[in-house]
Design a protein around this motif. Structure first.
Motif, mmCIF file in Angstrom:
data_model
loop_
_atom_site.group_PDB
_atom_site.id
_atom_site.type_symbol
_atom_site.label_atom_id
_atom_site.label_comp_id
_atom_site.label_asym_id
_atom_site.label_seq_id
_atom_site.Cartn_x
_atom_site.Cartn_y
_atom_site.Cartn_z
ATOM 1 N N GLY A 86 48.526 44.845 28.070
ATOM 2 C CA GLY A 86 48.635 46.126 27.372
ATOM 3 C C GLY A 86 50.096 46.417 27.101
ATOM 4 N N GLY A 87 50.421 47.683 26.782
ATOM 5 C CA GLY A 87 51.794 48.020 26.451
ATOM 6 C C GLY A 87 52.441 48.897 27.500
ATOM 7 N N SER A 88 52.529 50.208 27.193
ATOM 8 C CA SER A 88 53.332 51.094 28.033
ATOM 9 C C SER A 88 52.563 51.688 29.208
ATOM 10 N N PHE A 89 51.241 51.733 29.118
ATOM 11 C CA PHE A 89 50.531 52.542 30.116
ATOM 12 C C PHE A 89 49.039 52.267 30.042
ATOM 13 N N LEU A 90 48.376 52.402 31.189
ATOM 14 C CA LEU A 90 46.910 52.477 31.157
ATOM 15 C C LEU A 90 46.464 53.522 32.163
ATOM 16 N N GLY A 91 45.445 54.242 31.813
ATOM 17 C CA GLY A 91 44.960 55.336 32.651
ATOM 18 C C GLY A 91 43.660 54.979 33.352
ATOM 19 N N ALA A 92 43.124 55.958 34.086
ATOM 20 C CA ALA A 92 41.916 55.738 34.876
ATOM 21 C C ALA A 92 40.742 55.325 33.993
ATOM 22 N N ASP A 93 40.671 55.887 32.779
ATOM 23 C CA ASP A 93 39.552 55.556 31.897
ATOM 24 C C ASP A 93 39.591 54.085 31.487
ATOM 25 N N THR A 94 40.795 53.566 31.260
ATOM 26 C CA THR A 94 40.924 52.155 30.884
ATOM 27 C C THR A 94 40.607 51.248 32.076
ATOM 28 N N MET A 95 40.993 51.695 33.263
ATOM 29 C CA MET A 95 40.682 50.914 34.468
ATOM 30 C C MET A 95 39.159 50.790 34.629
ATOM 31 N N ALA A 96 38.472 51.897 34.399
ATOM 32 C CA ALA A 96 37.000 51.895 34.527
ATOM 33 C C ALA A 96 36.383 50.950 33.494
ATOM 34 N N LYS A 97 36.917 50.996 32.290
ATOM 35 C CA LYS A 97 36.391 50.137 31.222
ATOM 36 C C LYS A 97 36.672 48.659 31.545
ATOM 37 N N ALA A 98 37.826 48.403 32.144
ATOM 38 C CA ALA A 98 38.200 47.024 32.490
ATOM 39 C C ALA A 98 37.209 46.446 33.497
ATOM 40 N N ARG A 99 36.827 47.283 34.435
ATOM 41 C CA ARG A 99 35.876 46.832 35.459
ATOM 42 C C ARG A 99 34.520 46.543 34.819
ATOM 43 N N GLU A 100 34.160 47.438 33.927
ATOM 44 C CA GLU A 100 32.870 47.297 33.227
ATOM 45 C C GLU A 100 32.869 46.034 32.349
ATOM 46 N N THR A 101 33.981 45.784 31.695
ATOM 47 C CA THR A 101 34.084 44.620 30.805
ATOM 48 C C THR A 101 34.157 43.315 31.595
ATOM 49 N N GLY A 102 34.687 43.402 32.806
ATOM 50 C CA GLY A 102 34.809 42.203 33.630
ATOM 51 C C GLY A 102 36.049 41.395 33.334
ATOM 52 N N VAL A 103 37.143 42.095 32.960
ATOM 53 C CA VAL A 103 38.387 41.349 32.737
ATOM 54 C C VAL A 103 38.890 40.815 34.078
ATOM 55 N N ALA A 104 39.605 39.682 34.008
ATOM 56 C CA ALA A 104 40.119 39.095 35.251
ATOM 57 C C ALA A 104 41.338 39.867 35.735
ATOM 58 N N ALA A 105 42.178 40.264 34.793
ATOM 59 C CA ALA A 105 43.421 40.938 35.187
ATOM 60 C C ALA A 105 43.962 41.782 34.045
ATOM 61 N N LEU A 106 44.802 42.754 34.421
ATOM 62 C CA LEU A 106 45.476 43.620 33.443
ATOM 63 C C LEU A 106 46.975 43.571 33.699
ATOM 64 N N VAL A 107 47.751 43.507 32.614
ATOM 65 C CA VAL A 107 49.214 43.536 32.727
ATOM 66 C C VAL A 107 49.700 44.658 31.822
ATOM 67 N N VAL A 108 50.491 45.573 32.381
ATOM 68 C CA VAL A 108 50.893 46.740 31.602
ATOM 69 C C VAL A 108 52.239 47.263 32.103
ATOM 70 N N GLY A 109 52.919 48.070 31.291
ATOM 71 C CA GLY A 109 54.231 48.599 31.683
ATOM 72 C C GLY A 109 54.157 49.536 32.876
ATOM 73 N N GLY A 110 53.312 50.562 32.792
ATOM 74 C CA GLY A 110 53.262 51.537 33.877
ATOM 75 C C GLY A 110 51.887 52.143 34.071
ATOM 76 N N ILE A 111 51.717 52.782 35.224
ATOM 77 C CA ILE A 111 50.492 53.542 35.516
ATOM 78 C C ILE A 111 50.925 54.822 36.227
ATOM 79 N N HIS A 112 50.028 55.779 36.325
ATOM 80 C CA HIS A 112 50.319 56.979 37.115
ATOM 81 C C HIS A 112 49.859 56.753 38.543
ATOM 82 N N ASP A 113 50.633 57.292 39.474
ATOM 83 C CA ASP A 113 50.260 57.179 40.885
ATOM 84 C C ASP A 113 48.870 57.760 41.143
#
Lengths: 616, 377
Positions: free
Chosen positions: B196-223
């Motif tokens: 990804g680019g600059s950021f991913l949020g909780a909604d994208t994390m949920a979608k990633a799990r649903e999609t079954g991606v192996a890994a995510l690489v991104v600039g930043g996330i919120h604590d």
């Protein structure tokens, strides 16, 4: 002369010690100090530091030590090394200073000494074993006990998963039942514990429980661990005997744990005294000072990953380590344990929660960064107040009288019963607080260090505060085992920076109400100072390091200065780099719950003591 | 003078990497020096001792501990099946007999006549150690594991969670400052490493799990999103064992921070290629950073390692590209213009060593040296 002969020379005492080099091999930095005899007293003269080299690619602790020595050589002009050898004894050769008389060192590299302790009853032998390991300078990974609420298989699983450097097993009073401590030994044997360092050597295990169980323990653990038997650390419920087990921990630390760490065999060979775990050395210097000055003290070393708290009250020494309270690696855990509201209460401005959380996490992942703006400094100092506060709470819970001791009660106890195992930390009897660690030692203004400790510890009555100037307490602790005079000379003259005295009446009242009247008599021609300390006031009076003053305090009816409510008290106080702090904010210290009122109070206090520069 | 510690993250197109693959306890090495391996090749295996279960026979039968051998139906070392009788009382009337059954299948390990308890152990569990990267075995470490070498592109992140995995690189956004939104994640990304680019949020994390991606690489996330993902507030940065459905690597830090252009460009250049990724992070002495390794096809492993692990870094120099890693300019990337040698007074009243950084927009600023990190490689 070889390094090893240096040790034998110094130990034989053929040469009086006049030049000493000492190192502390920390997790990230190896710090060296040079101590020289100037006239009749010892002074710390030069220091050097270099990254610790325990990890890959170097995997040899002595590389970092040599680099730190090289820096001292460069600064002092004294030739200490001949290649990779320490030159001894100290002498002059063709007008040039050459060599040292002894080298001593402490170490916490590679995570320090990590122990698991086990007892039978959690708050009797379990706690004594924990105090024993902590006092020896260890981080206690877990305390297992027969009654710790975990099922047998859970205990075994836990032992299997931990990879300590050493296990201390205790339990049962001498002559008492052996069953329970044998049961704990069976769990340990079943878990087949493995050491953290090294794949092939046996894990050191110290047995310091019921002596009657020793033959059984030998049968069960003798072939599965490197077993050492020693005296029971709790021979009766009423008595704790920690010294023999503590000494064994130090012996095994050198023989087994250190010997596994890369380069330590050479380091041990160089040193003229046994290498000590860093916190054990700090504890030793604290005890030496408390004994010499006949005072009760609390010492704190707040680091990046952990916060160590030491106390000496009367004859009793205690140490605790809060393994995950620190200002960089563990900063996020301070937030998790203290909660956001407790941190924000010390910050004199408002900040969005998400911003603060992200900033704290960014410090965690980039622990070597420093505050660049005033706001950032204020946030870090707010977090440190909470880390210090939580670590003291932890310390108070373990620095207690013996639990499980039967008490004789009379009819009067019906009205006032005290449980056994009361904390030994009596803030009213506390004479001195010694602060150490980057956030305290290197605060831009000394008043910042003083107020961080005052806010976190809420000292009562009269308390002197000080900081360690450049973190040399470990060096001085290990040096005190070789030459106590050298260690105490340097501690008093170069290590301790007295900040001054905090005067804090006990009681609460409305802002502006009279808390106490005071009359302060200074030495020399300085006129008397009289006035009224109101609730909500924080007043700082200049009083230099070598100066003393007599403070007469006449508290309001509801206010106690340690001699009873409303009773006047007169005490001589010492000054320091900050001065005399009159704290009328009340005890327990309560900050206004309303946000605007809190910000106003903080701003008022911070201005009153000139805590921070004005923002440009 | 002592070396100053200069943290830096490597982003490099070509590097010879050596990965030490070690078993937690001694075992058997299954590959030979010189053997080519794939990420999923088993390079060593061992057996982890089974779980132990405790049965207090003395208590259950009301017998004295030193008498329990009389009641056992199994001897030490013998196998037991689940629910098989391991001890029984011997009453005069059989009807009153008490039987103790094994709670597990395994073997009877030991009997204690002091505590009256019997220890039962489950069968050992096989543990297989995988190569993790495509490469060549260059060293066998007897009974412990191997050293695998590969020529690869390497991107080190600043923080990650989740363990080792591998898959094809897939770019989900077009620029390093674009946020990774749930819509960017397509079913075809299942099993892939999604950048990804600059950021991913909780909604994208949920979608990633649903999609079954192996890994995510991104600039930043919120604590706060991390806390939600893990279910707890992470206290110290020691990670790698989390199981959240994917491995996550952040390259810049916490917050919305565009991925460094160099990092983004390197990953984009290798889209479609197989990469190995690990979120394991340890920010202590012996630092471990999360990483993305994109092996290059290689015929031999004779090159000298120029690896990231063995090389001692020089300090920062004028012209170096650096990332600002502390507020108020957190995340900005620029180039070092000068390194004044003297200590400077900063706003906090500390005297610190500083450097001057110039940014792409032509502005420049003076920053404590401790507050920048080199973009290495």
């Amino acid at each position: 002369m070889t390094p090893s002969s240096a040790s034998s020379t110094s130990q034989q005492g053929d040469h009086p010690l006049s030049v000493i080099i000492a190192t502390d091999c920390g997790s990230t930095t190896t710090k060296a100090i040079l101590i020289e005899k100037v006239g009749n007293e010892y002074r710390q003269t030069f220091r050097g530091e270099a990254p610790t080299t325990v990890e890959a690619p170097f995997e040899d602790v002595t590389r970092g030590v040599l680099n730190a020595f090289a820096e001292v050589e460069e600064l002092s002009g004294r030739k200490i090394l001949d290649g990779e050898r320490i030159i001894t004894p100290a002498r002059e050769e063709q007008g040039a200073k050459v060599g040292v008389d002894i080298y001593v060192s402490t170490s916490s590299a590679g995570g320090g000494l990590q122990m698991m302790v086990a007892g039978v009853v959690q708050n009797i032998s379990g706690e004594s074993a924990q105090r024993c390991a902590l006092g020896a300078g260890a981080i206690v990974m877990d305390v297992l006990a027969s009654n710790d609420g975990r099922l047998p298989h859970e205990k075994i699983e836990r032992i299997r998963r931990l990879r300590p450097d050493m296990i201390l097993l205790s339990g049962g009073t001498d002559g008492g039942t052996v069953t329970h401590v044998v049961e704990m030994a069976e769990y340990i044997a079943a878990a087949e514990p493995r050491p953290r360092l090294g794949m092939s050597y046996s894990l050191p295990l110290i047995y310091a429980g019921n002596k009657d169980a020793q033959p059984r323990i030998k049968d069960i653990l003798g072939h599965k661990t490197a077993l050492t038997l020693t005296e029971n650390l709790r021979p009766t419920t009423e008595r704790e005997n920690l010294a023999p087990a503590r000494n064994k921990i130090h012996d095994l630390f050198l023989e087994h744990v250190m010997a596994q760490a890369p380069g330590y065999k050479k380091l041990i060979d160089w040193a003229g005294a046994p290498i000590m775990p860093t916190p054990a050395a700090v504890g030793l210097i604290m005890q030496t000072i408390a004994k010499r000055e006949n005072l009760n003290l609390i010492g704190v070393d707040i680091g990046g990953a952990t916060t160590d708290v030491f106390s000496v009250f009367g004859e009793t020494f205690n140490r605790t380590v809060s393994a995950n309270l620190g200002m960089s690696y563990s900063i996020s855990n301070v937030l998790a344990e203290a909660g956001l509201a407790n941190i924000m209460r010390w910050v004199p401005f408002t900040l969005e929660e998400q911003t603060l959380r992200n900033r704290i996490k960014n410090k965690m992942i980039r622990p070597t960064t420093i505050p660049q703006t005033l706001d950032e400094l204020q946030i870090e100092q707010a977090i440190s107040r909470e880390a210090l506060r939580l670590a003291l709470i932890h310390h108070k819970s373990l620095a207690t009288g013996l639990k499980g001791v039967q008490q004789e009660r009379t009819i009067s106890d019906i009205f006032e019963q005290q449980a056994s195992g009361k904390t030994l930390i009596d803030m009213l009897k506390l004479d001195l607080i010694v602060g150490s660690g980057g956030i305290l030692s290197h605060a831009p203004r000394r008043i910042q260090s003083m107020l961080m400790m005052v806010d976190a510890y809420e000292p009562l009555g009269f308390t002197v505060l000080s900081v360690d100037s450049i973190f040399m307490m470990p060096h001085l602790g290990v040096l005190s085992t070789v030459n106590e005079q050298a260690a105490t000379d340097v501690f008093v003259r170069d290590c301790m920076v007295y900040l001054g005295t905090c005067v804090a009446p006990i009681g609460q009242g409305k802002d502006g109400e009279r808390c106490a009247d005071y009359t302060i008599t200074f030495g020399g021609n300085r006129p008397l100072e009289t006035g009224t300390l109101a609730f909500g006031d924080l007043t700082l009076l200049p009083l230099g390091t070598e100066e003393r003053a007599t403070v007469e305090l006449r508290p309001a009816k509801s206010v106690d200065m340690g001699s009873g409510k409303g009773t006047p008290v007169t005490r001589e106080v010492r000054g320091g780099a900050v001065g005399l702090l009159l704290d009328g904010r009340g005890r327990p210290l309560q900050l206004p719950s309303d946000n605007q009122a809190r910000l106003k109070a903080l701003t008022k206090w911070y201005h009153a003591v000139d805590l921070y520069p004005e923002k440009s | 003078m002592a070396h100053s510690y200069t943290p830096g993250l490597t982003v490099t197109e070509t590097s010879v990497l050596r990965k030490r693959r070690l078993l937690p306890i001694p075992g058997t090495v299954t590959v030979k020096t010189g053997a080519p391996v794939q990420a999923d090749t088993v390079v060593a295996r061992t057996e982890l001792a089974g779980k132990v279960h405790v049965v207090n026979v003395a208590n259950l039968l009301g017998a004295a501990p030193d008498e329990i051998r009389d009641y056992l139906t199994k001897k030490e070392g013998e196998s037991v099946a689940r629910d098989e009788v391991i001890a029984e009382s011997k009453p005069l009337i059989k009807w009153f007999r008490t039987e103790i059954r094994s709670p597990i299948a395994g073997k009877l390990e030991s009997v204690s006549l002091i505590t009256g308890q019997v220890l039962l152990r489950e069968p050992p569990k096989a543990l297989e150690l995988l190569a993790y990267v495509d490469g060549i075995v260059v060293e066998e470490l007897p009974s412990q594991g191997v050293m695998v070498e590969c020529t690869a592109s390497l991107v080190q992140g600043i923080f990650g969670i989740g363990g080792e995995t591998w898959g094809e690189l897939a770019m989900a956004v077009r620029s390093p400052d674009e946020r990774l939104a749930p819509d960017h994640l397509q079913p075809a990304m299942k099993g892939k490493i999604v950048v990804g680019g600059s950021f991913l949020g909780a909604d994208t994390m949920a979608k990633a799990r649903e999609t079954g991606v192996a890994a995510l690489v991104v600039g930043g996330i919120h604590d706060k999103d991390l806390r939600e993902l893990l279910g707890y507030d992470l206290g110290v940065a020691i990670t790698g064992t989390e199981r959240v459905g994917f491995t996550l690597v952040i390259t810049e830090g916490f917050g919305v921070i565009p991925m460094a252009a160099k990092t983004f460009a390197l990953l984009a250049a290798h889209e479609g290629q197989k990469a190995s990724i690990s979120g394991a992070t340890q920010i202590r002495a012996g630092v471990i950073r999360p990483e993305i390794i994109i092996p290059k096809p290689s015929k031999s492993a004779t090159a000298q390692p120029s690896g990231t692990e063995a090389e001692e870094r020089a300090g920062i120099q004028a012209g170096d590209q650096v990332r600002v890693i502390r507020d108020p300019l957190f995340g900005r990337i620029g180039n070092v213009k000068s390194l004044p040698p003297d200590l400077r007074l900063i706003e906090t009243e500390s005297h610190v060593r500083v450097l001057e950084v110039g940014f792409a927009d032509g502005s420049s600023t003076v920053i404590p040296r401790a507050n920048v990190e080199l973009i290495e490689g």
